[in-house]
Design a protein around this motif. Structure first.
Motif, PDB file in Angstrom:
ATOM      1  N   SER A  13       0.832  -1.211   0.000  1.00 62.11           N
ATOM      2  CA  SER A  13       0.000   0.000   0.000  1.00 62.11           C
ATOM      3  C   SER A  13       0.863   1.257   0.000  1.00 62.11           C
ATOM      4  N   SER A  48      -4.647  -1.688  -2.876  1.00 62.40           N
ATOM      5  CA  SER A  48      -5.865  -0.911  -3.122  1.00 62.40           C
ATOM      6  C   SER A  48      -6.088   0.183  -2.078  1.00 62.40           C
ATOM      7  N   ILE A  49      -5.677  -0.051  -0.850  1.00 61.05           N
ATOM      8  CA  ILE A  49      -5.819   0.984   0.183  1.00 61.05           C
ATOM      9  C   ILE A  49      -4.901   2.164  -0.137  1.00 61.05           C
ATOM     10  N   LEU A  75     -10.907  -3.282  -3.843  1.00 62.37           N
ATOM     11  CA  LEU A  75     -10.815  -3.350  -2.382  1.00 62.37           C
ATOM     12  C   LEU A  75     -11.964  -4.167  -1.796  1.00 62.37           C
TER      13      LEU A  75
END
Length: 92
Positions: A13, A48-49, A75
């Motif tokens: 991330s 995705s975060i 997500l």
């Protein structure tokens, strides 16, 4: 295994966040850009975060439907898969 997975998610991330930021910087400088498929792939492999955070903070790729809708969908799919694996006892 859960701790290692958590470190992986945090690491990918952070990497994804910075890659999106670099792409935004390059866009402003009218330089060679990072391919969109690379940005999406980073979200798919667990970033995705970071992608969502970068999109919001840098205001990057927010007008592109495949990013605006795609990254949140990625997500959601990841969270549902993790929940399913946890319920099956395959992921603690």
């Amino acid at each position: 295994m859960t701790t290692l997975f958590l470190y992986y998610i945090i690491g990918i991330s952070v990497i994804t966040f910075f890659v999106y930021g670099i792409d935004k910087y390059k866009a402003k400088q009218q330089q060679w850009r990072i391919p969109e498929k690379t940005l999406i792939m980073l979200a798919i492999i667990g970033g995705s975060i970071g992608a969502l955070a970068a999109m919001r903070i840098f205001r990057h790729k927010t007008l592109h439907t495949k990013f605006r809708l795609g990254v949140p969908c990625i997500l959601i799919i990841q969270v549902v898969c993790l929940y399913y694996l946890q319920q099956q006892g395959l992921f603690l």
